[in-house]
Scaffold this motif. Structure first.
Motif, PDB file in Angstrom:
ATOM      1  N   VAL A   1      -3.938  -7.602   7.302  1.00 53.75           N
ATOM      2  CA  VAL A   1      -4.174  -6.259   7.837  1.00 53.75           C
ATOM      3  C   VAL A   1      -3.778  -5.156   6.860  1.00 53.75           C
ATOM      4  N   PRO A   2      -2.600  -5.213   6.214  1.00 58.32           N
ATOM      5  CA  PRO A   2      -2.287  -4.162   5.243  1.00 58.32           C
ATOM      6  C   PRO A   2      -3.287  -4.095   4.095  1.00 58.32           C
ATOM      7  N   VAL A   3      -3.817  -5.248   3.676  1.00 55.85           N
ATOM      8  CA  VAL A   3      -4.821  -5.248   2.605  1.00 55.85           C
ATOM      9  C   VAL A   3      -6.090  -4.556   3.078  1.00 55.85           C
ATOM     10  N   ILE A   4      -6.549  -4.924   4.271  1.00 49.42           N
ATOM     11  CA  ILE A   4      -7.745  -4.300   4.833  1.00 49.42           C
ATOM     12  C   ILE A   4      -7.532  -2.795   4.977  1.00 49.42           C
ATOM     13  N   THR A   5      -6.366  -2.426   5.478  1.00 51.41           N
ATOM     14  CA  THR A   5      -6.066  -1.008   5.683  1.00 51.41           C
ATOM     15  C   THR A   5      -6.039  -0.250   4.359  1.00 51.41           C
ATOM     16  N   ALA A   6      -5.390  -0.840   3.353  1.00 53.95           N
ATOM     17  CA  ALA A   6      -5.316  -0.179   2.046  1.00 53.95           C
ATOM     18  C   ALA A   6      -6.697  -0.013   1.431  1.00 53.95           C
TER      19      ALA A   6
ATOM     20  N   GLY B   1       3.969  11.079   7.885  1.00 50.24           N
ATOM     21  CA  GLY B   1       4.463  11.117   6.512  1.00 50.24           C
ATOM     22  C   GLY B   1       4.128   9.906   5.673  1.00 50.24           C
ATOM     23  N   LEU B   2       3.264   9.007   6.165  1.00 52.83           N
ATOM     24  CA  LEU B   2       2.920   7.800   5.423  1.00 52.83           C
ATOM     25  C   LEU B   2       1.422   7.696   5.219  1.00 52.83           C
ATOM     26  N   SER B   3       1.039   7.082   4.115  1.00 51.31           N
ATOM     27  CA  SER B   3      -0.369   6.739   3.935  1.00 51.31           C
ATOM     28  C   SER B   3      -0.707   5.565   4.830  1.00 51.31           C
ATOM     29  N   ALA B   4      -2.010   5.319   5.033  1.00 48.00           N
ATOM     30  CA  ALA B   4      -2.422   4.229   5.910  1.00 48.00           C
ATOM     31  C   ALA B   4      -1.936   2.886   5.379  1.00 48.00           C
ATOM     32  N   GLY B   5      -2.084   2.653   4.077  1.00 51.86           N
ATOM     33  CA  GLY B   5      -1.686   1.374   3.504  1.00 51.86           C
ATOM     34  C   GLY B   5      -0.188   1.147   3.547  1.00 51.86           C
ATOM     35  N   THR B   6       0.596   2.173   3.198  1.00 52.52           N
ATOM     36  CA  THR B   6       2.048   2.049   3.236  1.00 52.52           C
ATOM     37  C   THR B   6       2.536   1.799   4.653  1.00 52.52           C
ATOM     38  N   GLY B   7       1.967   2.533   5.609  1.00 49.83           N
ATOM     39  CA  GLY B   7       2.354   2.340   7.004  1.00 49.83           C
ATOM     40  C   GLY B   7       2.060   0.935   7.488  1.00 49.83           C
ATOM     41  N   ALA B   8       0.872   0.427   7.156  1.00 47.04           N
ATOM     42  CA  ALA B   8       0.514  -0.925   7.582  1.00 47.04           C
ATOM     43  C   ALA B   8       1.428  -1.963   6.952  1.00 47.04           C
ATOM     44  N   LEU B   9       1.791  -1.770   5.684  1.00 47.91           N
ATOM     45  CA  LEU B   9       2.703  -2.695   5.018  1.00 47.91           C
ATOM     46  C   LEU B   9       4.047  -2.734   5.727  1.00 47.91           C
TER      47      LEU B   9
END
Length: 297
Positions: free
Chosen positions: A254-259, A101-109
């Motif tokens: 990591v969240p930046v890279i993922t987003a 239920g999460l986008s990749a960026g939101t999940g990483a954050l």
């Protein structure tokens, strides 16, 4: 997993060692981001369920790590322990189910925010002290993350968000339990193996809903073998040239890279907010990496 509170590591490194540390750190952070992207891709774009993905990821990770630490006459279970094995499983399972239920960026954050919160809280309780420059850098990096990901996104679904926060806490607990281990790669290999029975039990509980196709299996194998197993081994190699504060703060990238990777893969536009947020995060991380030479005794 990261041990932020090991004894301070020497920062008076020669230039080639700095370059090696930088290269290893970048590779490890890309691997960590890859875990989110591969999991999200498998669960959203293939006919694969979270329990099967988790089990196959842990199996392939255990296999790669066991091969990396193999020594004649020594079992891969010689290191690690049952509690850490369960914490590893809890992280991996919550991580997979959250990405339904999460986008990749939101999940990483959410993941790395929970990891940082868990480890920094324990660090402060144990008396860890930050310099003013490091505190400013961390504040700037966290502000960049909030500005980058939260204002432009709708509120994430409560259950997936809670699961990802639990994954972050489990990762933080796992890392803290690894404090002072002489061979963290061997310990991780043993813990991956100890996590497998939990993953199999989860598959049995989810048996009516299990499903997997070839693409999903390939993504799970890649996540376990490369971005998890090999990625953790690379990260531990990088830790030899990083201070505990630098090791923790660098993961905020990591969240930046993922987003960014998620936007590219989803063919989304890159706006000014994303650019400014990325600059704030990376600039904040740079402030926590002073590379000051050690004073003569």
């Amino acid at each position: 997993m990261t041990d932020l509170f090991a004894a301070d590591l020497p920062l008076d490194l020669p230039s080639p060692s700095r370059q090696r540390t930088l290269a290893l750190t970048v590779l490890a952070l890309l691997a960590f981001a890859g875990n989110s992207l591969l999991c999200r891709w498998a669960l959203d774009g293939t006919d694969t369920d979270p329990a099967s993905f988790t089990a196959l990821r842990l199996f392939s990770g255990a296999l790669v790590l066991a091969l990396l630490v193999h020594r004649p006459g020594r079992s891969a279970l010689a290191s690690g322990n049952a509690v850490s094995g369960f914490a590893l499983f809890a992280y991996a399972a919550c991580f997979s189910y959250a990405y339904l239920g999460l986008s990749a960026g939101t999940g990483a954050l959410l993941l790395f925010g929970a990891v940082q919160a868990t480890m920094l809280a324990v660090g402060l309780a144990r008396g860890t002290r930050w310099s003013l420059l490091q505190a400013v850098g961390l504040t700037l990096a966290l502000s960049g993350l909030v500005g980058l990901l939260l204002p432009g996104l709708s509120a994430p679904p409560p259950l997936p968000a809670a699961l990802m926060l639990l994954a972050g806490v489990a990762w933080g607990v796992y890392s803290l339990r690894g404090r002072g281990i002489a061979d963290p790669t061997a310990a991780t290999a043993g813990n991956f193996i100890r996590a497998l029975p939990w993953a199999l039990a989860a598959c049995l509980l989810a048996l009516p809903w299990l499903r997997m196709d070839a693409q999903g299996a390939a993504l799970a194998l890649l996540s376990g073998a490369v971005t998890s197993g090999a990625g953790y081994a690379v990260w531990y190699a990088a830790l030899g040239g990083l201070s505990p504060q630098a090791a923790g703060s660098s993961q905020l990238a990591v969240p930046v890279i993922t987003a960014l990777a998620g936007l590219v893969l989803l063919d989304e536009t890159i706006g000014l907010r994303l650019v400014l947020g990325s600059l704030a995060v990376l600039g904040g991380i740079a402030l926590t990496l002073p590379w000051r030479p050690r004073r003569p005794a």
